[in-house]
Design a protein around this motif. Sequence first.
Motif, PDB file in Angstrom:
ATOM      1  N   TYR A  32      35.093  41.424  34.937  1.00 12.81           N
ATOM      2  CA  TYR A  32      36.127  42.320  34.444  1.00 12.81           C
ATOM      3  C   TYR A  32      37.472  41.630  34.329  1.00 12.81           C
ATOM      4  CZ  TYR A  32      33.398  46.615  34.675  1.00 12.81           C
ATOM      5  OH  TYR A  32      32.484  47.599  34.435  1.00 12.81           O
ATOM      6  N   VAL A  33      38.275  42.164  33.438  1.00 15.14           N
ATOM      7  CA  VAL A  33      39.684  41.826  33.369  1.00 15.14           C
ATOM      8  C   VAL A  33      40.420  42.798  34.288  1.00 15.14           C
ATOM      9  CG1 VAL A  33      41.720  41.702  31.889  1.00 15.14           C
ATOM     10  CG2 VAL A  33      39.456  41.138  30.967  1.00 15.14           C
ATOM     11  N   ILE A  34      41.301  42.269  35.100  1.00 12.41           N
ATOM     12  CA  ILE A  34      42.169  43.116  35.906  1.00 12.41           C
ATOM     13  C   ILE A  34      43.581  42.988  35.358  1.00 12.41           C
ATOM     14  CG2 ILE A  34      43.025  43.676  38.201  1.00 12.41           C
ATOM     15  CD1 ILE A  34      40.018  44.016  37.920  1.00 12.41           C
ATOM     16  N   GLY A  35      44.169  44.106  35.076  1.00 17.45           N
ATOM     17  CA  GLY A  35      45.510  44.093  34.497  1.00 17.45           C
ATOM     18  C   GLY A  35      46.504  44.869  35.324  1.00 17.45           C
ATOM     19  N   TRP A  36      47.737  44.447  35.232  1.00 18.18           N
ATOM     20  CA  TRP A  36      48.856  45.191  35.802  1.00 18.18           C
ATOM     21  C   TRP A  36      49.646  45.804  34.656  1.00 18.18           C
ATOM     22  CZ3 TRP A  36      49.625  46.523  40.701  1.00 18.18           C
ATOM     23  CH2 TRP A  36      49.008  45.779  41.705  1.00 18.18           C
TER      24      TRP A  36
END
Length: 126
Positions: A32-36
Amino acid sequence: DVQLQALGGGLVQAGGFWRLSCAASGFPFDHYVIGWFRQVPGKEREGVSCIISSDGSKVYADSVKGRFTISSDNAMNTVFLQMTSLKPEDTAVYYCAASLARYGVTWYLDNGVYHWGKGTQVTVSS
């Protein structure tokens, strides 16, 4: 269930530094991509930074480039956002979110079908 929790919000003076963490569970972290992201009342949500933990690729919004650093601890399924040289305009509710990684990381700053966690307030005083 996909679960994400943004932690570490607080009050900090302009010019200071602060670190947020995002604890993730319920999904294969390295797929997964984790984004803020961040949002101020009355404004659209803004992508701040994203990371793909499997290859370490990262992207930053122009507004935070050179000041914020995203990193991941894959063993702990945690993503960090180190914020330095903070400005009052960085004040917002910060959210972390996860999206299945199918494309390059830059795509995810403005796109992606995300699972969202609850946000945490960061206030930068002038």
